[in-house]
Enzyme design. Structure first.
Site, mmCIF file in Angstrom:
data_model
loop_
_atom_site.group_PDB
_atom_site.id
_atom_site.type_symbol
_atom_site.label_atom_id
_atom_site.label_comp_id
_atom_site.label_asym_id
_atom_site.label_seq_id
_atom_site.Cartn_x
_atom_site.Cartn_y
_atom_site.Cartn_z
ATOM 1 N N HIS A 256 2.937 -2.257 4.422
ATOM 2 C CA HIS A 256 2.160 -3.398 4.927
ATOM 3 C C HIS A 256 1.041 -3.722 3.940
ATOM 4 O O HIS A 256 0.600 -2.840 3.208
ATOM 5 C CB HIS A 256 1.535 -3.041 6.273
ATOM 6 N N TYR B 124 6.762 -5.983 5.614
ATOM 7 C CA TYR B 124 6.793 -6.565 6.952
ATOM 8 C C TYR B 124 5.469 -6.239 7.651
ATOM 9 O O TYR B 124 4.748 -5.333 7.219
ATOM 10 C CB TYR B 124 8.005 -6.091 7.772
#
Ligand code: C5P
Length: 318
Positions: free
Chosen positions: A296, A246
């Site tokens: 990430h 995400y």
């Protein structure tokens, strides 16, 4: 003698800065500030929007909702399913109840209040070690909004990072107390994050997520904004295109600015010149966990930021 002169110089600079801040406050009340003052303090100003590229148009959805509202049913099942697995699978959650409880403690957003058609300049300040020695402080402070995140530090770093904050993005595990008037922007990665903010502004019953978290938070309750899981999924789908699990808090703040500000300046993103991903307050350059978490995709986020800069959508200060 030299000391006296230095003191005088510092005092004059402080006076100039104070005058400038008063002037900006005045002008804010009158409308857009579109010109540079003749003081030697940099001013952020709105520039003409560039032509849209296909690359940008394929990604940017002007109408996307940024904030969670009390209408939980507005979250599509796609969004909810994706969001519930971000930090491990979760079942048996009564999301509607959690959101309802949240908005008994906090105000639900009446409407997204940044629709006013004016020139708003915003500085997004990431936590990268690149900021160390940058002297960007005054330039950062010259923006209408200054967005910071997580454990960002100011004291001792004013010259490089500025002093003002209007929005502070955080999640329970990165929460810090805020000064009155600053927007706490919660980036929720799990239902427990919504329960935490409810608790931190009321009973203080929640003290642990996967680590110990702040029992209470000092922040302006009327200024809290909660990002919508739909906004996070939009960034994941359209911008990072499923690279990383995400988007990072910093990239999320940047996208928030892209949707709410007419001019976006970006500071403190990326590795330093030697490839270290530490924070600007860390002496040990190897300490930076940002890249190593693998949650990430730092490289993809960085290349998107560069592309936005190349296309004139943002000003990227490296
Ligand atoms: O490490 P932390 O998440 O607190 O940093 C805030 C944001 O700043 C990150 O989410 C990331 O987007 C950005 N950052 C960066 N380069 C670093 C450190 C942080 O781009 N070296």
């Amino acid at each position: 003698m030299v000391n006296q002169r230095r003191t005088k110089l510092v005092l004059s600079l402080c006076l100039l800065l104070a005058l400038w801040q008063c002037f900006r406050a005045l002008m804010d009340g009158f409308g857009p500030v579109q010109w540079a003052p003749s003081l030697h303090i940099p001013a952020a100003s709105c520039t003409i929007r560039p032509n849209s590229s296909t690359w940008f148009n394929d990604r940017y959805e002007a109408a996307v909702g940024l904030l969670l509202t009390d209408a939980a049913h507005e979250l599509s099942s796609d969004v909810v399913q994706w969001w519930l697995t971000l930090q491990g699978p979760i079942s048996g959650i009564q999301l509607q109840t959690i959101i309802r409880q949240l908005f008994t403690v906090l105000q639900a957003p009446a409407s997204e209040m940044w629709d006013r058609p004016r020139c708003r300049t915003c500085a997004v300040v990431g936590n990268s070690g690149r900021l160390k020695g940058s002297s960007h402080g005054l330039l950062i402070d010259a923006h209408d909004w200054v967005l910071r995140m997580n454990r960002a530090k100011i004291a001792g770093f004013e010259r490089d990072v500025g002093t003002r904050t209007t929005h502070h993005f955080m999640y329970p595990e990165s929460a810090v107390n805020l000064a009155p008037g600053v927007h706490l922007v919660l980036v929720p990665f799990k239902p427990l994050d919504l329960q935490w903010v409810t608790s931190a502004f009321s009973t203080g019953e929640l003290t642990r997520t996967y680590v110990r978290v702040k029992q209470f938070i000092q922040a302006d309750r009327s200024k809290v904004l909660i990002l919508s899981p739909a906004f996070l999924k939009y960034i994941h789908d359209k911008w990072t295109q499923h690279h990383g699990r995400y988007p990072s808090t910093g990239f999320t703040a940047l996208l928030f600015a892209l949707h709410t500000c007419q001019q976006v300046s970006v500071f403190g993103f990326g590795a330093d010149s030697e490839g270290n991903w530490h924070h600007y307050w860390e002496k040990n350059r190897w300490a930076g966990a940002f890249r190593r978490t693998r949650v990430h995709d730092a490289d993809v986020e960085f290349s998107i930021i560069n592309r936005l800069a190349d296309e004139g959508r943002i000003l990227f200060y490296k």
